[in-house]
Design an enzyme around this catalytic site. Structure first.
Site, PDB file in Angstrom:
ATOM      1  N   LYS A  70     -35.739 -48.560  16.779  1.00  0.00           N
ATOM      2  CA  LYS A  70     -37.155 -48.979  16.786  1.00  0.00           C
ATOM      3  C   LYS A  70     -37.947 -48.217  15.726  1.00  0.00           C
ATOM      4  N   LEU A 102     -29.534 -59.183  14.980  1.00  0.00           N
ATOM      5  CA  LEU A 102     -30.864 -59.675  14.594  1.00  0.00           C
ATOM      6  C   LEU A 102     -31.791 -58.530  14.193  1.00  0.00           C
ATOM      7  N   ILE A 150     -28.326 -56.637  18.299  1.00  0.00           N
ATOM      8  CA  ILE A 150     -28.183 -55.659  17.215  1.00  0.00           C
ATOM      9  C   ILE A 150     -28.163 -56.365  15.862  1.00  0.00           C
ATOM     10  N   GLY A 169     -22.197 -45.085  30.602  1.00  0.00           N
ATOM     11  CA  GLY A 169     -22.682 -45.912  29.502  1.00  0.00           C
ATOM     12  C   GLY A 169     -21.645 -46.763  28.805  1.00  0.00           C
ATOM     13  N   SER A 213     -24.518 -62.238  15.995  1.00  0.00           N
ATOM     14  CA  SER A 213     -25.962 -62.545  15.882  1.00  0.00           C
ATOM     15  C   SER A 213     -26.645 -62.362  17.231  1.00  0.00           C
ATOM     16  N   GLY A 242     -21.072 -56.623  20.340  1.00  0.00           N
ATOM     17  CA  GLY A 242     -21.145 -56.288  21.758  1.00  0.00           C
ATOM     18  C   GLY A 242     -20.713 -54.858  22.033  1.00  0.00           C
ATOM     19  N   ARG A 243     -20.700 -54.503  23.324  1.00  0.00           N
ATOM     20  CA  ARG A 243     -20.391 -53.127  23.701  1.00  0.00           C
ATOM     21  C   ARG A 243     -19.344 -53.092  24.812  1.00  0.00           C
ATOM     22  N   HIS A 300     -60.416 -62.346  26.190  1.00  0.00           N
ATOM     23  CA  HIS A 300     -60.501 -63.208  25.004  1.00  0.00           C
ATOM     24  C   HIS A 300     -61.054 -62.400  23.838  1.00  0.00           C
TER      25      HIS A 300
HETATM   26  C1  LIG Z   1     -28.609 -50.152  18.409  1.00  0.00           C
HETATM   27  C2  LIG Z   1     -29.047 -50.287  19.841  1.00  0.00           C
HETATM   28  C3  LIG Z   1     -30.368 -50.572  20.123  1.00  0.00           C
HETATM   29  C4  LIG Z   1     -30.783 -50.695  21.452  1.00  0.00           C
HETATM   30  N1  LIG Z   1     -32.086 -51.000  21.683  1.00  0.00           N
HETATM   31  C5  LIG Z   1     -32.513 -51.115  22.952  1.00  0.00           C
HETATM   32  C6  LIG Z   1     -33.877 -51.401  23.235  1.00  0.00           C
HETATM   33  O1  LIG Z   1     -34.696 -51.545  22.327  1.00  0.00           O
HETATM   34  N2  LIG Z   1     -34.267 -51.491  24.523  1.00  0.00           N
HETATM   35  C7  LIG Z   1     -33.379 -51.347  25.549  1.00  0.00           C
HETATM   36  O2  LIG Z   1     -33.783 -51.455  26.700  1.00  0.00           O
HETATM   37  N3  LIG Z   1     -32.067 -51.080  25.319  1.00  0.00           N
HETATM   38  C8  LIG Z   1     -31.622 -50.962  24.049  1.00  0.00           C
HETATM   39  N4  LIG Z   1     -30.306 -50.669  23.813  1.00  0.00           N
HETATM   40  C9  LIG Z   1     -29.394 -50.534  24.968  1.00  0.00           C
HETATM   41  C10 LIG Z   1     -29.518 -49.122  25.593  1.00  0.00           C
HETATM   42  O3  LIG Z   1     -29.281 -48.147  24.606  1.00  0.00           O
HETATM   43  C11 LIG Z   1     -28.504 -48.974  26.714  1.00  0.00           C
HETATM   44  O4  LIG Z   1     -28.650 -50.042  27.620  1.00  0.00           O
HETATM   45  C12 LIG Z   1     -28.722 -47.648  27.448  1.00  0.00           C
HETATM   46  O5  LIG Z   1     -28.541 -46.576  26.563  1.00  0.00           O
HETATM   47  C13 LIG Z   1     -27.753 -47.529  28.625  1.00  0.00           C
HETATM   48  O6  LIG Z   1     -27.958 -46.302  29.250  1.00  0.00           O
HETATM   49  P1  LIG Z   1     -26.786 -45.611  30.117  1.00  0.00           P
HETATM   50  O7  LIG Z   1     -27.411 -44.408  30.712  1.00  0.00           O
HETATM   51  O8  LIG Z   1     -26.154 -46.595  30.984  1.00  0.00           O
HETATM   52  O9  LIG Z   1     -25.667 -45.207  29.055  1.00  0.00           O
HETATM   53  P2  LIG Z   1     -25.656 -44.398  27.708  1.00  0.00           P
HETATM   54  O10 LIG Z   1     -26.993 -44.336  27.080  1.00  0.00           O
HETATM   55  O11 LIG Z   1     -24.536 -44.944  26.900  1.00  0.00           O
HETATM   56  O12 LIG Z   1     -25.324 -42.903  28.166  1.00  0.00           O
HETATM   57  C14 LIG Z   1     -24.118 -42.551  28.737  1.00  0.00           C
HETATM   58  C15 LIG Z   1     -23.877 -41.079  28.475  1.00  0.00           C
HETATM   59  O13 LIG Z   1     -22.733 -40.672  29.197  1.00  0.00           O
HETATM   60  C16 LIG Z   1     -21.983 -39.764  28.419  1.00  0.00           C
HETATM   61  N5  LIG Z   1     -20.613 -39.787  28.944  1.00  0.00           N
HETATM   62  C17 LIG Z   1     -19.720 -40.812  28.915  1.00  0.00           C
HETATM   63  N6  LIG Z   1     -18.596 -40.473  29.581  1.00  0.00           N
HETATM   64  C18 LIG Z   1     -18.786 -39.194  30.023  1.00  0.00           C
HETATM   65  C19 LIG Z   1     -17.992 -38.288  30.775  1.00  0.00           C
HETATM   66  N7  LIG Z   1     -16.796 -38.632  31.238  1.00  0.00           N
HETATM   67  N8  LIG Z   1     -18.495 -37.058  31.033  1.00  0.00           N
HETATM   68  C20 LIG Z   1     -19.734 -36.691  30.601  1.00  0.00           C
HETATM   69  N9  LIG Z   1     -20.518 -37.521  29.894  1.00  0.00           N
HETATM   70  C21 LIG Z   1     -20.058 -38.755  29.621  1.00  0.00           C
HETATM   71  C22 LIG Z   1     -22.123 -40.306  27.009  1.00  0.00           C
HETATM   72  O14 LIG Z   1     -21.876 -39.289  26.054  1.00  0.00           O
HETATM   73  C23 LIG Z   1     -23.583 -40.765  27.018  1.00  0.00           C
HETATM   74  O15 LIG Z   1     -24.429 -39.724  26.582  1.00  0.00           O
HETATM   75  C24 LIG Z   1     -29.858 -50.526  22.509  1.00  0.00           C
HETATM   76  C25 LIG Z   1     -28.522 -50.223  22.221  1.00  0.00           C
HETATM   77  C26 LIG Z   1     -28.117 -50.100  20.914  1.00  0.00           C
HETATM   78  C27 LIG Z   1     -26.688 -49.760  20.621  1.00  0.00           C
HETATM   79  N1  LIG Z   2     -33.798 -54.687  21.920  1.00  0.00           N
HETATM   80  C1  LIG Z   2     -32.842 -54.441  22.799  1.00  0.00           C
HETATM   81  O1  LIG Z   2     -33.065 -54.404  23.996  1.00  0.00           O
HETATM   82  C2  LIG Z   2     -31.457 -54.183  22.307  1.00  0.00           C
HETATM   83  C3  LIG Z   2     -31.214 -53.989  20.962  1.00  0.00           C
HETATM   84  C4  LIG Z   2     -29.911 -53.754  20.551  1.00  0.00           C
HETATM   85  C5  LIG Z   2     -28.888 -53.704  21.479  1.00  0.00           C
HETATM   86  N2  LIG Z   2     -29.142 -53.912  22.784  1.00  0.00           N
HETATM   87  C6  LIG Z   2     -28.030 -53.869  23.774  1.00  0.00           C
HETATM   88  O2  LIG Z   2     -26.818 -53.696  23.094  1.00  0.00           O
HETATM   89  C7  LIG Z   2     -25.918 -54.723  23.476  1.00  0.00           C
HETATM   90  C8  LIG Z   2     -25.000 -55.042  22.345  1.00  0.00           C
HETATM   91  O3  LIG Z   2     -25.678 -55.748  21.294  1.00  0.00           O
HETATM   92  P1  LIG Z   2     -24.850 -56.664  20.321  1.00  0.00           P
HETATM   93  O4  LIG Z   2     -25.802 -57.354  19.429  1.00  0.00           O
HETATM   94  O5  LIG Z   2     -23.734 -55.881  19.728  1.00  0.00           O
HETATM   95  O6  LIG Z   2     -24.138 -57.659  21.322  1.00  0.00           O
HETATM   96  P2  LIG Z   2     -24.516 -59.130  21.830  1.00  0.00           P
HETATM   97  O7  LIG Z   2     -23.586 -59.393  22.943  1.00  0.00           O
HETATM   98  O8  LIG Z   2     -25.975 -59.285  22.007  1.00  0.00           O
HETATM   99  O9  LIG Z   2     -24.105 -60.071  20.583  1.00  0.00           O
HETATM  100  C9  LIG Z   2     -22.819 -60.040  20.021  1.00  0.00           C
HETATM  101  C10 LIG Z   2     -22.594 -61.313  19.216  1.00  0.00           C
HETATM  102  O10 LIG Z   2     -21.410 -61.144  18.469  1.00  0.00           O
HETATM  103  C11 LIG Z   2     -20.644 -62.344  18.511  1.00  0.00           C
HETATM  104  N3  LIG Z   2     -19.236 -61.989  18.241  1.00  0.00           N
HETATM  105  C12 LIG Z   2     -18.376 -61.322  19.055  1.00  0.00           C
HETATM  106  N4  LIG Z   2     -17.182 -61.138  18.435  1.00  0.00           N
HETATM  107  C13 LIG Z   2     -17.290 -61.684  17.190  1.00  0.00           C
HETATM  108  C14 LIG Z   2     -16.396 -61.803  16.048  1.00  0.00           C
HETATM  109  N5  LIG Z   2     -15.151 -61.316  16.061  1.00  0.00           N
HETATM  110  N6  LIG Z   2     -16.840 -62.426  14.927  1.00  0.00           N
HETATM  111  C15 LIG Z   2     -18.108 -62.921  14.897  1.00  0.00           C
HETATM  112  N7  LIG Z   2     -18.986 -62.834  15.928  1.00  0.00           N
HETATM  113  C16 LIG Z   2     -18.588 -62.216  17.061  1.00  0.00           C
HETATM  114  C17 LIG Z   2     -20.922 -62.878  19.909  1.00  0.00           C
HETATM  115  O11 LIG Z   2     -20.660 -64.263  19.991  1.00  0.00           O
HETATM  116  C18 LIG Z   2     -22.409 -62.548  20.086  1.00  0.00           C
HETATM  117  O12 LIG Z   2     -23.256 -63.560  19.632  1.00  0.00           O
HETATM  118  C19 LIG Z   2     -26.817 -55.888  23.905  1.00  0.00           C
HETATM  119  O13 LIG Z   2     -26.172 -56.736  24.797  1.00  0.00           O
HETATM  120  C20 LIG Z   2     -27.940 -55.156  24.557  1.00  0.00           C
HETATM  121  O14 LIG Z   2     -27.542 -54.878  25.856  1.00  0.00           O
HETATM  122  C21 LIG Z   2     -30.408 -54.161  23.217  1.00  0.00           C
END
Ligand SMILES: Cc1cc2nc3c(=O)[nH]c(=O)nc-3n(C[C@H](O)[C@H](O)[C@H](O)COP(=O)(O)OP(=O)(O)OC[C@H]3O[C@@H](n4cnc5c(N)ncnc54)[C@H](O)[C@@H]3O)c2cc1C
Ligand SMILES: NC(=O)c1ccc[n+]([C@@H]2O[C@H](COP(=O)([O-])OP(=O)(O)OC[C@H]3O[C@@H](n4cnc5c(N)ncnc54)[C@H](O)[C@@H]3O)[C@@H](O)[C@H]2O)c1
Length: 479
Positions: free
Chosen positions: A54, A192, A190, A150, A187, A279-280, A460
């Site tokens: 962000k 977008l 992430i 996570g 698409s 994806g994740r 408004h």
């Molecule tokens: C690029 C990107 C942008 C995003 N943008 C947004 C957004 O704008 N808004 C939004 O709502 N979400 C967004 N997300 C999604 C958001 O980051 C996740 O949904 C959120 O972080 C999930 O939180 P969590 O606590 O489940 O896991 P995580 O944040 O993944 O945290 C898990 C933690 O557990 C630790 N861990 C793992 N295994 C162990 C273990 N065995 N022992 C000790 N520690 C361990 C890891 O090191 C990590 O620190 C985004 C994700 C990405 C990748």
């Molecule tokens: N603003 C936010 O809240 C925000 C921002 C970023 C990430 N996130 C979180 O992170 C997660 C992961 O984001 P993401 O964009 O990686 O996943 P996503 O699941 O949103 O999109 C992944 C896309 O990749 C495509 N795809 C998968 N395998 C492929 C391949 N081999 N070749 C071409 N296309 C392929 C899928 O069809 C899908 O459209 C989201 O689901 C969301 O939970 C949230």
């Protein structure tokens, strides 16, 4: 409340948003809490996700705005060519990450949570093992355990990362360089958001999507208008219905594209960089889940709506899971909400989560947001439950604030039950869509109907009147 038969009342494994919220909430409720973290405090959201992405979107969004001469000229503004320093934009993101991480860590300490650095695992019922970076292993007993480990980027087979020319969002958030031509695989959220950042900063982007259409997970009406604004009007080429089956890092990066249906190689591309955004995957390995009988489903830890971990129908006692590792609406605020609910239930409440009222947003310029059901799911439920589905659309081009901002390309689609007036879902594309969705999410959470909502007065001129118009249209259609 504290039980002296155990080292801790609660041990949380993972200090992302889910774990942080659970630990803090439990400590505030008087429990003796430890949190175990193997990486950086704050997890994905703080270090590699929401926070840095962000910050990059904020900075690159300003570059886009100032560089949009045609748009500014409509206000009578003539700007000079915009200059930016990539490294300073990267510093902005990195500094924000450090600040948020530090604050979060201090908050936990202030709440009395013990932070244990190391890799946590289950050691049978009510026992947790931790191995620290020096290989020292300790076992703790606890009354309850919250698993909040996570997720990590999923990288499809055939794609080789070098974390420099071929990388995931983990590296992209650091903005170490700007490839002249970057391919983004996927698409979704992430893909977008980073296409928004990269195009604003002058990169040429190719989006590669495996499914038939770009942005397959979004509402089709939203996709139509979003595509026009976020893709077609920018330096972005798209290729759908193709898999990136082989990606070889280097200079140039080589990409092999395979047709999703025929499985034939259809194209080879050479680009400067590749962001893999496909994806994740849940972090559920090496947690010794077997020791309490947890069987993951596609790697995700199964839970009920109270965050209790399940084995089939059976509840596994004293073990709870929250956040991305559970695979439910993988968002930071979902993880945090699950964390609070888990702790409330540990303390004897019977609270369930309502995923239908949790909003989601993509922070592109303009933004996309949604809450509740998709139109397809709403149709299916309406026919199963025997009610009539109502769908109304409200347009930003009829909104004075949007017109004043010259940002009138936007739409809100509201789904509701025509018999009861209950709100079922909403999908928005347009300026500040991420903020606008909250009002509708609250209405769903409170189980309100459009008759009542249509009487609520909106300021408004504000964009919130787009929501008001939708509520009024919907109310006029309730039987
Ligand atoms: C690029 C990107 C942008 C995003 N943008 C947004 C957004 O704008 N808004 C939004 O709502 N979400 C967004 N997300 C999604 C958001 O980051 C996740 O949904 C959120 O972080 C999930 O939180 P969590 O606590 O489940 O896991 P995580 O944040 O993944 O945290 C898990 C933690 O557990 C630790 N861990 C793992 N295994 C162990 C273990 N065995 N022992 C000790 N520690 C361990 C890891 O090191 C990590 O620190 C985004 C994700 C990405 C990748
Ligand atoms: N603003 C936010 O809240 C925000 C921002 C970023 C990430 N996130 C979180 O992170 C997660 C992961 O984001 P993401 O964009 O990686 O996943 P996503 O699941 O949103 O999109 C992944 C896309 O990749 C495509 N795809 C998968 N395998 C492929 C391949 N081999 N070749 C071409 N296309 C392929 C899928 O069809 C899908 O459209 C989201 O689901 C969301 O939970 C949230």
């Amino acid at each position: 409340m504290t039980d002296t038969n155990f080292d801790f009342d609660l041990i949380v494994i993972g200090a992302g948003y889910g774990g942080f919220d659970a630990a803090k909430h439990a400590a505030e409720k008087g429990l003796k809490v430890a949190i175990i973290e193997s990486g950086d405090m704050g997890g994905t959201c703080v270090n590699k996700g929401c926070v840095p992405s962000k910050a990059l979107l904020a900075a690159s969004g300003k570059v886009r705005e100032i560089a949009n001469y045609e748009h500014l000229a409509k206000f009578g503004i003539h700007a000079s060519p915009v200059r930016f320093e990539r490294s300073k934009i990267a510093d902005h993101a990195n500094n924000l990450v450090s600040n948020v991480r530090e604050n979060l860590t201090k908050t936990l300490k202030r709440s009395g949570v013990e932070i244990i650095l190391g890799f946590g695992r289950l050691e049978g019922n009510q026992k947790v093992g931790v191995r620290d970076n020096n290989g020292i292993d300790r076992i703790f007993t606890c009354k309850n355990i919250v698993l909040a480990t996570g997720s990590s980027p999923f990288v499809p087979p055939g794609i080789t990362l070098d974390n420099r020319t071929v990388f995931t969002s983990d590296e992209a958030v650091k903005l170490e360089w700007l490839p002249r031509w970057i391919a983004i695989i996927g698409s979704g959220y992430i893909g977008l958001e980073f296409a928004d950042v990269y195009t604003a900063l002058g990169c040429e982007v190719t989006i590669i999507e495996a499914l038939e259409n770009i942005m397959p997970t979004f509402d089709p009406d939203i996709t139509k208008i979003a595509k026009k604004n976020l893709i077609q009007s920018r330096d972005i080429d798209t290729k759908s219905n193709v898999f990136a089956t082989k990606i070889t890092p280097g200079c140039p990066v080589k990409i092999e594209l395979t047709d999703a249906k025929s499985k034939e190689i259809v194209e080879n591309l050479e680009v400067d960089g590749v962001l893999v955004a496909t994806g994740r995957s849940p972090n559920s390995k090496n947690l010794n889940l077997d020791s309490v009988g947890i069987e993951t489903i596609k790697g995700y830890i199964p839970i009920d709506d109270q965050m209790r971990v399940l084995n089939g129908e059976k509840i596994i006692p004293n073990v709870w899971a929250v956040g991305d590792v559970t695979g439910k609406l993988m968002l930071a605020h979902t993880a945090a909400a699950q964390g609070t609910i888990a702790v409330e239930n540990i303390c004897g409440e019977n609270i369930e989560i309502n995923y239908g009222s949790i909003p989601a947003a993509t922070f592109t310029h303009p933004e996309i947001s949604s809450v509740g059901l998709s139109e397809t799911d709403a149709k299916e439920i309406a026919s199963k439950e025997g009610f009539t589905l109502g769908v109304v659309k409200s347009y930003f081009k009829a909104n004075s604030k949007a017109l004043a901002e010259l940002e009138s390309d936007g739409i809100l689609k509201l789904l509701f039950n025509k018999d009861s007036g209950k709100v079922l879902g909403a999908h928005i594309f347009g300026m500040h869509a991420a903020d606008l969705i909250q009002e509708i999410a609250n209405a769903i959470s409170r189980n309100q109907d459009v008759m009542q909502l249509s009487t609520e007065v909106h300021t408004h001129p504000t964009l919130s009147e787009v929501v008001e118009v939708a509520y009024k249209q919907a109310a006029s259609q309730v039987k």
